[in-house]
Design a protein around this motif. Structure first.
Motif, PDB file in Angstrom:
ATOM      1  N   PHE A   1       0.829  -1.204   0.000  1.00 26.68           N
ATOM      2  CA  PHE A   1       0.000   0.000   0.000  1.00 26.68           C
ATOM      3  C   PHE A   1       0.870   1.263   0.000  1.00 26.68           C
ATOM      4  O   PHE A   1       0.628   2.191  -0.765  1.00 26.68           O
ATOM      5  CB  PHE A   1      -0.945   0.008   1.205  1.00 26.68           C
ATOM      6  CG  PHE A   1      -1.673   1.315   1.354  1.00 26.68           C
ATOM      7  CD1 PHE A   1      -2.754   1.613   0.545  1.00 26.68           C
ATOM      8  CD2 PHE A   1      -1.249   2.254   2.275  1.00 26.68           C
ATOM      9  CE1 PHE A   1      -3.417   2.831   0.666  1.00 26.68           C
ATOM     10  CE2 PHE A   1      -1.897   3.470   2.396  1.00 26.68           C
ATOM     11  CZ  PHE A   1      -2.983   3.761   1.589  1.00 26.68           C
ATOM     12  N   LEU A   2       1.877   1.302   0.858  1.00 32.86           N
ATOM     13  CA  LEU A   2       2.739   2.488   0.940  1.00 32.86           C
ATOM     14  C   LEU A   2       3.516   2.720  -0.357  1.00 32.86           C
ATOM     15  O   LEU A   2       3.716   3.863  -0.771  1.00 32.86           O
ATOM     16  CB  LEU A   2       3.688   2.373   2.134  1.00 32.86           C
ATOM     17  CG  LEU A   2       3.013   2.454   3.509  1.00 32.86           C
ATOM     18  CD1 LEU A   2       4.016   2.149   4.615  1.00 32.86           C
ATOM     19  CD2 LEU A   2       2.354   3.806   3.722  1.00 32.86           C
ATOM     20  N   MET A   3       3.930   1.637  -1.000  1.00 37.39           N
ATOM     21  CA  MET A   3       4.643   1.782  -2.278  1.00 37.39           C
ATOM     22  C   MET A   3       3.697   2.290  -3.373  1.00 37.39           C
ATOM     23  O   MET A   3       4.057   3.174  -4.153  1.00 37.39           O
ATOM     24  CB  MET A   3       5.279   0.452  -2.675  1.00 37.39           C
ATOM     25  CG  MET A   3       6.443   0.067  -1.770  1.00 37.39           C
ATOM     26  SD  MET A   3       7.047  -1.603  -2.048  1.00 37.39           S
ATOM     27  CE  MET A   3       7.746  -1.441  -3.669  1.00 37.39           C
ATOM     28  N   LEU A   4       2.480   1.740  -3.414  1.00 34.99           N
ATOM     29  CA  LEU A   4       1.499   2.198  -4.401  1.00 34.99           C
ATOM     30  C   LEU A   4       1.126   3.653  -4.150  1.00 34.99           C
ATOM     31  O   LEU A   4       0.973   4.441  -5.084  1.00 34.99           O
ATOM     32  CB  LEU A   4       0.244   1.318  -4.356  1.00 34.99           C
ATOM     33  CG  LEU A   4       0.413  -0.102  -4.880  1.00 34.99           C
ATOM     34  CD1 LEU A   4      -0.819  -0.930  -4.557  1.00 34.99           C
ATOM     35  CD2 LEU A   4       0.697  -0.096  -6.371  1.00 34.99           C
ATOM     36  N   ARG A   5       0.984   3.997  -2.908  1.00 38.02           N
ATOM     37  CA  ARG A   5       0.650   5.364  -2.507  1.00 38.02           C
ATOM     38  C   ARG A   5       1.713   6.331  -3.021  1.00 38.02           C
ATOM     39  O   ARG A   5       1.406   7.369  -3.584  1.00 38.02           O
ATOM     40  CB  ARG A   5       0.542   5.424  -0.983  1.00 38.02           C
ATOM     41  CG  ARG A   5       0.503   6.788  -0.395  1.00 38.02           C
ATOM     42  CD  ARG A   5       1.101   6.692   1.025  1.00 38.02           C
ATOM     43  NE  ARG A   5       1.285   7.990   1.601  1.00 38.02           N
ATOM     44  CZ  ARG A   5       2.369   8.731   1.460  1.00 38.02           C
ATOM     45  NH1 ARG A   5       3.396   8.307   0.785  1.00 38.02           N
ATOM     46  NH2 ARG A   5       2.454   9.909   2.019  1.00 38.02           N
ATOM     47  N   LYS A   6       2.955   5.970  -2.834  1.00 37.68           N
ATOM     48  CA  LYS A   6       4.050   6.829  -3.288  1.00 37.68           C
ATOM     49  C   LYS A   6       4.030   6.961  -4.816  1.00 37.68           C
ATOM     50  O   LYS A   6       4.122   8.053  -5.358  1.00 37.68           O
ATOM     51  CB  LYS A   6       5.394   6.268  -2.833  1.00 37.68           C
ATOM     52  CG  LYS A   6       6.572   7.093  -3.318  1.00 37.68           C
ATOM     53  CD  LYS A   6       7.891   6.507  -2.901  1.00 37.68           C
ATOM     54  CE  LYS A   6       9.031   7.324  -3.478  1.00 37.68           C
ATOM     55  NZ  LYS A   6      10.317   6.768  -3.196  1.00 37.68           N
ATOM     56  N   PHE A   7       3.882   5.832  -5.483  1.00 37.00           N
ATOM     57  CA  PHE A   7       3.933   5.831  -6.941  1.00 37.00           C
ATOM     58  C   PHE A   7       2.759   6.600  -7.551  1.00 37.00           C
ATOM     59  O   PHE A   7       2.949   7.455  -8.402  1.00 37.00           O
ATOM     60  CB  PHE A   7       3.949   4.392  -7.462  1.00 37.00           C
ATOM     61  CG  PHE A   7       4.040   4.288  -8.949  1.00 37.00           C
ATOM     62  CD1 PHE A   7       5.249   4.484  -9.601  1.00 37.00           C
ATOM     63  CD2 PHE A   7       2.920   4.013  -9.706  1.00 37.00           C
ATOM     64  CE1 PHE A   7       5.338   4.405 -10.979  1.00 37.00           C
ATOM     65  CE2 PHE A   7       2.992   3.933 -11.084  1.00 37.00           C
ATOM     66  CZ  PHE A   7       4.199   4.128 -11.722  1.00 37.00           C
ATOM     67  N   PHE A   8       1.540   6.310  -7.107  1.00 39.12           N
ATOM     68  CA  PHE A   8       0.364   6.896  -7.733  1.00 39.12           C
ATOM     69  C   PHE A   8       0.015   8.292  -7.223  1.00 39.12           C
ATOM     70  O   PHE A   8      -0.671   9.045  -7.909  1.00 39.12           O
ATOM     71  CB  PHE A   8      -0.847   5.972  -7.608  1.00 39.12           C
ATOM     72  CG  PHE A   8      -0.729   4.776  -8.492  1.00 39.12           C
ATOM     73  CD1 PHE A   8      -0.846   4.891  -9.871  1.00 39.12           C
ATOM     74  CD2 PHE A   8      -0.463   3.534  -7.956  1.00 39.12           C
ATOM     75  CE1 PHE A   8      -0.715   3.788 -10.690  1.00 39.12           C
ATOM     76  CE2 PHE A   8      -0.330   2.420  -8.778  1.00 39.12           C
ATOM     77  CZ  PHE A   8      -0.455   2.551 -10.153  1.00 39.12           C
ATOM     78  N   CYS A   9       0.479   8.647  -6.051  1.00 35.84           N
ATOM     79  CA  CYS A   9       0.225  10.003  -5.538  1.00 35.84           C
ATOM     80  C   CYS A   9       1.302  10.975  -5.997  1.00 35.84           C
ATOM     81  O   CYS A   9       1.171  12.177  -5.797  1.00 35.84           O
ATOM     82  CB  CYS A   9       0.129   9.999  -4.010  1.00 35.84           C
ATOM     83  SG  CYS A   9      -1.324   9.132  -3.424  1.00 35.84           S
ATOM     84  N   GLY A  10       2.367  10.449  -6.555  1.00 34.26           N
ATOM     85  CA  GLY A  10       3.410  11.299  -7.124  1.00 34.26           C
ATOM     86  C   GLY A  10       4.302  11.992  -6.108  1.00 34.26           C
ATOM     87  O   GLY A  10       4.935  12.981  -6.421  1.00 34.26           O
ATOM     88  N   PHE A  11       4.362  11.466  -4.897  1.00 37.59           N
ATOM     89  CA  PHE A  11       5.227  12.070  -3.894  1.00 37.59           C
ATOM     90  C   PHE A  11       6.676  11.796  -4.262  1.00 37.59           C
ATOM     91  O   PHE A  11       7.064  10.676  -4.520  1.00 37.59           O
ATOM     92  CB  PHE A  11       4.937  11.518  -2.497  1.00 37.59           C
ATOM     93  CG  PHE A  11       3.542  11.802  -2.012  1.00 37.59           C
ATOM     94  CD1 PHE A  11       2.925  13.021  -2.257  1.00 37.59           C
ATOM     95  CD2 PHE A  11       2.839  10.851  -1.314  1.00 37.59           C
ATOM     96  CE1 PHE A  11       1.648  13.288  -1.808  1.00 37.59           C
ATOM     97  CE2 PHE A  11       1.557  11.100  -0.865  1.00 37.59           C
ATOM     98  CZ  PHE A  11       0.961  12.324  -1.114  1.00 37.59           C
TER      99      PHE A  11
END
Length: 152
Positions: free
Chosen positions: A136-146
């Protein structure tokens, strides 16, 4: 330990995955400044590196840890002075830094899932929990563009 001891029923795996992901969302993991260490602190869980302990104290803590891991430990014990629970997660800061977050989330999984003693099922559940949280944290980083992400 035999690998078959780590098999969970599909319904239980789904429950754990939901608990991990929804718990992160509720803790603010969608926000850019989210960090796992802040989440733990906000929940009253102490986070310590192994280097912060004397060797003999670390060995004593390993004996009462809920976790089987050698690179982490989890305390989730009765404590009259702290809302009835003493909760602490510790990790081996001598291993690769990339593994710290998984170890910490694994140990936190024991606490969030209510584990109070070592068991093969508890280990399987904590592995499932940490894996779901990391994905989840990896997807969050990738898709949220942080651009920057603070694991700890």
């Amino acid at each position: 330990m035999d690998r078959s001891e780590f098999v969970l029923a599909p319904w239980r795996s789904q429950e754990i995955i939901k608990k991990a992901v929804f718990g992160l969302i509720e803790a603010g993991a969608i926000e850019e400044d989210f960090s796992v260490s802040k989440m733990l602190a906000d929940k009253g869980i102490r986070l310590k590196a192994f280097s912060e302990f004397k060797k003999e104290n670390l060995e004593s803590l390993r004996k009462i840890s809920v976790s089987f891991r050698n690179d982490g430990l989890c305390l989730n014990c009765p404590d009259d002075d702290n809302d009835g629970r003493c909760r602490m997660v510790a990790y081996d800061d001598n291993v690769r830094e990339e593994t710290h977050c998984f170890v910490i989330l694994h140990e936190y999984g024991h606490i969030d899932l209510g584990h109070t003693q070592q068991s093969a099922v508890g280990e399987a559940e904590a592995i499932c929990y940490a894996t779901a949280a990391i994905v989840f944290l990896m997807l969050r980083k990738f898709f949220c563009g942080f651009n920057e992400y603070q694991w700890l």
